[in-house]
Design a protein around this motif. Structure first.
Motif, PDB file in Angstrom:
ATOM      1  N   GLY A 158       0.783  -1.229   0.000  1.00 43.06           N
ATOM      2  CA  GLY A 158       0.000   0.000   0.000  1.00 43.06           C
ATOM      3  C   GLY A 158       0.819   1.285   0.000  1.00 43.06           C
ATOM      4  O   GLY A 158       0.296   2.363   0.275  1.00 43.06           O
ATOM      5  N   TYR A 159       2.115   1.184  -0.340  1.00 44.55           N
ATOM      6  CA  TYR A 159       2.943   2.404  -0.324  1.00 44.55           C
ATOM      7  C   TYR A 159       4.059   2.269  -1.351  1.00 44.55           C
ATOM      8  O   TYR A 159       4.349   1.177  -1.849  1.00 44.55           O
ATOM      9  N   ARG A 160       4.700   3.378  -1.697  1.00 44.78           N
ATOM     10  CA  ARG A 160       5.972   3.342  -2.417  1.00 44.78           C
ATOM     11  C   ARG A 160       6.888   4.437  -1.902  1.00 44.78           C
ATOM     12  O   ARG A 160       6.425   5.511  -1.500  1.00 44.78           O
ATOM     13  N   LEU A 161       8.197   4.151  -1.915  1.00 44.51           N
ATOM     14  CA  LEU A 161       9.166   5.145  -1.444  1.00 44.51           C
ATOM     15  C   LEU A 161       9.151   6.358  -2.359  1.00 44.51           C
ATOM     16  O   LEU A 161       8.927   6.241  -3.569  1.00 44.51           O
ATOM     17  N   LYS A 162       9.401   7.539  -1.800  1.00 45.29           N
ATOM     18  CA  LYS A 162       9.451   8.751  -2.614  1.00 45.29           C
ATOM     19  C   LYS A 162      10.718   8.747  -3.466  1.00 45.29           C
ATOM     20  O   LYS A 162      11.725   8.147  -3.093  1.00 45.29           O
ATOM     21  N   SER A 163      10.650   9.441  -4.574  1.00 41.11           N
ATOM     22  CA  SER A 163      11.840   9.546  -5.430  1.00 41.11           C
ATOM     23  C   SER A 163      12.776  10.609  -4.856  1.00 41.11           C
ATOM     24  O   SER A 163      12.429  11.322  -3.924  1.00 41.11           O
ATOM     25  N   GLY A 164      13.952  10.713  -5.437  1.00 40.62           N
ATOM     26  CA  GLY A 164      14.888  11.778  -5.060  1.00 40.62           C
ATOM     27  C   GLY A 164      15.924  11.408  -4.019  1.00 40.62           C
ATOM     28  O   GLY A 164      16.675  12.259  -3.563  1.00 40.62           O
ATOM     29  N   ALA A 165      15.999  10.121  -3.632  1.00 36.43           N
ATOM     30  CA  ALA A 165      16.986   9.738  -2.608  1.00 36.43           C
ATOM     31  C   ALA A 165      18.394   9.725  -3.185  1.00 36.43           C
ATOM     32  O   ALA A 165      18.587   9.514  -4.377  1.00 36.43           O
ATOM     33  N   ASN A 166      19.365   9.922  -2.311  1.00 33.62           N
ATOM     34  CA  ASN A 166      20.773   9.778  -2.662  1.00 33.62           C
ATOM     35  C   ASN A 166      21.228   8.404  -2.154  1.00 33.62           C
ATOM     36  O   ASN A 166      21.549   8.235  -0.981  1.00 33.62           O
ATOM     37  N   VAL A 167      21.222   7.422  -3.062  1.00 31.95           N
ATOM     38  CA  VAL A 167      21.463   6.032  -2.683  1.00 31.95           C
ATOM     39  C   VAL A 167      22.882   5.834  -2.157  1.00 31.95           C
ATOM     40  O   VAL A 167      23.106   5.118  -1.172  1.00 31.95           O
ATOM     41  N   GLU A 168      23.835   6.481  -2.794  1.00 34.59           N
ATOM     42  CA  GLU A 168      25.242   6.339  -2.357  1.00 34.59           C
ATOM     43  C   GLU A 168      25.409   6.833  -0.927  1.00 34.59           C
ATOM     44  O   GLU A 168      26.038   6.182  -0.091  1.00 34.59           O
ATOM     45  N   ARG A 169      24.812   7.980  -0.647  1.00 31.77           N
ATOM     46  CA  ARG A 169      24.886   8.526   0.707  1.00 31.77           C
ATOM     47  C   ARG A 169      24.188   7.582   1.690  1.00 31.77           C
ATOM     48  O   ARG A 169      24.652   7.341   2.802  1.00 31.77           O
ATOM     49  N   GLY A 170      23.046   7.021   1.259  1.00 35.54           N
ATOM     50  CA  GLY A 170      22.312   6.093   2.121  1.00 35.54           C
ATOM     51  C   GLY A 170      23.147   4.894   2.494  1.00 35.54           C
ATOM     52  O   GLY A 170      23.146   4.448   3.639  1.00 35.54           O
ATOM     53  N   ARG A 171      23.898   4.397   1.521  1.00 36.09           N
ATOM     54  CA  ARG A 171      24.736   3.231   1.783  1.00 36.09           C
ATOM     55  C   ARG A 171      25.805   3.540   2.829  1.00 36.09           C
ATOM     56  O   ARG A 171      26.113   2.741   3.702  1.00 36.09           O
ATOM     57  N   GLN A 172      26.340   4.751   2.717  1.00 35.06           N
ATOM     58  CA  GLN A 172      27.330   5.182   3.705  1.00 35.06           C
ATOM     59  C   GLN A 172      26.694   5.279   5.099  1.00 35.06           C
ATOM     60  O   GLN A 172      27.277   4.854   6.095  1.00 35.06           O
ATOM     61  N   LEU A 173      25.471   5.818   5.152  1.00 29.30           N
ATOM     62  CA  LEU A 173      24.790   5.958   6.448  1.00 29.30           C
ATOM     63  C   LEU A 173      24.459   4.592   7.060  1.00 29.30           C
ATOM     64  O   LEU A 173      24.553   4.412   8.275  1.00 29.30           O
ATOM     65  N   VAL A 174      24.088   3.620   6.232  1.00 25.69           N
ATOM     66  CA  VAL A 174      23.847   2.268   6.761  1.00 25.69           C
ATOM     67  C   VAL A 174      25.130   1.767   7.426  1.00 25.69           C
ATOM     68  O   VAL A 174      25.101   1.227   8.537  1.00 25.69           O
ATOM     69  N   GLY A 175      26.255   1.981   6.759  1.00 21.49           N
ATOM     70  CA  GLY A 175      27.536   1.551   7.318  1.00 21.49           C
ATOM     71  C   GLY A 175      27.844   2.252   8.639  1.00 21.49           C
ATOM     72  O   GLY A 175      28.326   1.644   9.586  1.00 21.49           O
ATOM     73  N   GLU A 176      27.514   3.537   8.695  1.00 24.14           N
ATOM     74  CA  GLU A 176      27.830   4.307   9.912  1.00 24.14           C
ATOM     75  C   GLU A 176      26.854   4.041  11.051  1.00 24.14           C
ATOM     76  O   GLU A 176      27.223   4.063  12.212  1.00 24.14           O
ATOM     77  N   ARG A 177      25.571   3.840  10.718  1.00 25.36           N
ATOM     78  CA  ARG A 177      24.560   3.840  11.778  1.00 25.36           C
ATOM     79  C   ARG A 177      23.939   2.476  12.077  1.00 25.36           C
ATOM     80  O   ARG A 177      23.361   2.293  13.145  1.00 25.36           O
ATOM     81  N   CYS A 178      23.973   1.548  11.144  1.00 32.29           N
ATOM     82  CA  CYS A 178      23.236   0.289  11.334  1.00 32.29           C
ATOM     83  C   CYS A 178      24.144  -0.933  11.404  1.00 32.29           C
ATOM     84  O   CYS A 178      23.840  -1.906  12.088  1.00 32.29           O
ATOM     85  N   ALA A 179      25.276  -0.875  10.667  1.00 32.00           N
ATOM     86  CA  ALA A 179      26.075  -2.089  10.457  1.00 32.00           C
ATOM     87  C   ALA A 179      26.674  -2.633  11.748  1.00 32.00           C
ATOM     88  O   ALA A 179      26.827  -3.842  11.888  1.00 32.00           O
ATOM     89  N   ARG A 180      26.990  -1.756  12.721  1.00 34.91           N
ATOM     90  CA  ARG A 180      27.646  -2.270  13.923  1.00 34.91           C
ATOM     91  C   ARG A 180      26.747  -3.264  14.653  1.00 34.91           C
ATOM     92  O   ARG A 180      27.232  -4.146  15.347  1.00 34.91           O
ATOM     93  N   CYS A 181      25.462  -3.142  14.522  1.00 29.57           N
ATOM     94  CA  CYS A 181      24.554  -4.141  15.107  1.00 29.57           C
ATOM     95  C   CYS A 181      24.062  -5.141  14.063  1.00 29.57           C
ATOM     96  O   CYS A 181      24.120  -6.341  14.268  1.00 29.57           O
ATOM     97  N   HIS A 182      23.548  -4.633  12.934  1.00 32.85           N
ATOM     98  CA  HIS A 182      22.881  -5.516  11.964  1.00 32.85           C
ATOM     99  C   HIS A 182      23.858  -6.219  11.028  1.00 32.85           C
ATOM    100  O   HIS A 182      23.440  -7.086  10.260  1.00 32.85           O
TER     101      HIS A 182
END
Ligand code: HEC
Length: 322
Positions: A207-231
């Motif tokens: 029932g939803y779709r993500l909005k356009s306009g994201a910066n995928v490269e930056r997102g990947r960096q943020l996953v590494g900085e904020r999520c990877a240490r646990c996940h």
């Protein structure tokens, strides 16, 4: 239950949580570790507010209040109609009362704000509405546009009515104020709004779709900085929501995950994932970048065991799906 009896019950639950919080600190990141608790003095009922309302804490209470606060509660089982067979709450049987003081059996809402008003706070106008995920327990009230003052919203949550249980029997006035702060912080731009991250999509999966306009490269960096240490770097270190990896969850339930960014996962070591000092629009941009990056099924594969993954052409990730 009398106010002071409730106060003791809540205080007892907090002591339990303090003990398990110390355990979580010693264990670091693990799937079952509860979050470290911040001790605060118990407030005399009727006294002045001891602290400012906290919208992030309110988001966790909105999600699953008993897990967020370490309160012993198991909701009445919705499948066994007419029998109250849970544990905890004012009657000890996993029910809460409605406004009239009568027990409200669990109609599938599990006494969670998010089931009554939806993950996106929009009630039947939002993702739980008939055109989207069509949940029978969702109420008509859209918390993002309803014309209630903060006080009126707090009163309605406390006393219940019109399908809302009397949360004042299990939450104290500070905790209810946290939930109200969450709603108003989202409305007024201090926290991200769901429609900054995804848009409703009638008749399609989720029932939803993500909005356009994201910066995928930056997102990947943020996953590494904020999520990877646990996940873990590929999001598969431990299963989440029973059987998902980080990637398979966020590719299919982004409407849910935006709330997890704000309040964390109640009852686990995952606290709010929003850095301090940013406004809601900046938070929303971070979240969209991260969710878009997690749409890469090679970099962030489904877990093992897996609850399935978004197939080719699934619209939820839109053009970000890889
Ligand atoms: C401090 C460790 C930690 C960090 C940092 C962390 N998480 Fe989590 N996360 C967890 C734990 C623990 C769980 C709960 C797993 C379980 O179900 O028992 C969880 C659960 C989740 C869930 C599942 C929610 C559900 O409905 O079950 C999502 C989605 C998630 N995390 C996303 C993220 C994202 C995105 C980031 C980075 C922005 C992140 N997490 C950072 C520890 C963490």
């Amino acid at each position: 239950m009398a106010d002071d009896a409730r106060g003791r019950a809540v205080f007892g639950a907090r002591l339990g949580r303090l003990a398990s919080g110390a355990l979580a600190l010693s264990l670091g990141c693990s799937a079952s570790a509860p979050p470290p608790a911040t001790p605060r003095p118990e407030r005399e009922s009727g006294g002045d507010h001891a602290r400012a309302p906290d919208g992030r804490r309110g988001a966790a209470i909105y999600d699953r209040w008993w897990a967020a606060l370490g309160i012993d509660f198991r909701p009445d089982n919705a499948a066994s109609a007419d029998v109250a067979d849970g544990a905890g709450g004012p009657r000890g049987d996993g029910t809460l009362n409605g406004a009239g003081g009568k027990a409200m059996l669990n109609g599938g809402h599990d006494y969670r704000f998010k089931n009554l008003f939806g993950w996106d706070l929009r009630g039947a106008d939002g993702v739980y509405g008939a055109q989207y995920l069509s949940k029978p327990h969702v109420l008509a009230t859209d918390l993002l546009s309803v014309d209630w003052s903060r006080q009126e919203m707090a009163d309605r949550f406390t006393r219940g009515g019109a399908g809302v249980p009397a949360f004042g029997q299990v939450l104290d006035s500070d905790q209810i104020a946290d939930v109200v702060a969450f709603v108003f912080d989202v409305r007024e731009g201090r926290l991200p709004r769901p429609d900054q991250i995804w848009e409703l999509s009638p008749g399609t999966a989720g029932g939803y779709r993500l909005k356009s306009g994201a910066n995928v490269e930056r997102g990947r960096q943020l996953v590494g900085e904020r999520c990877a240490r646990c996940h873990g770097t590929d999001g598969r270190r431990f299963p989440i929501d029973d059987s998902h990896s980080l990637g398979s969850h966020t590719r299919q339930k982004a409407y849910e995950d935006w709330l997890k960014f704000i309040g964390g996962q109640p009852g686990t070591s995952m606290s709010s994932q929003l850095p301090e000092g940013q406004d809601g629009a900046a938070h929303a941009a971070d979240i969209l970048d991260i969710l878009a990056a997690l749409c890469d099924r090679t970099a962030f594969p489904a877990g093992e065991p897996s609850a399935g993954d978004a197939a080719d052409g699934d619209v939820r990730c839109g053009a970000y799906l890889k």
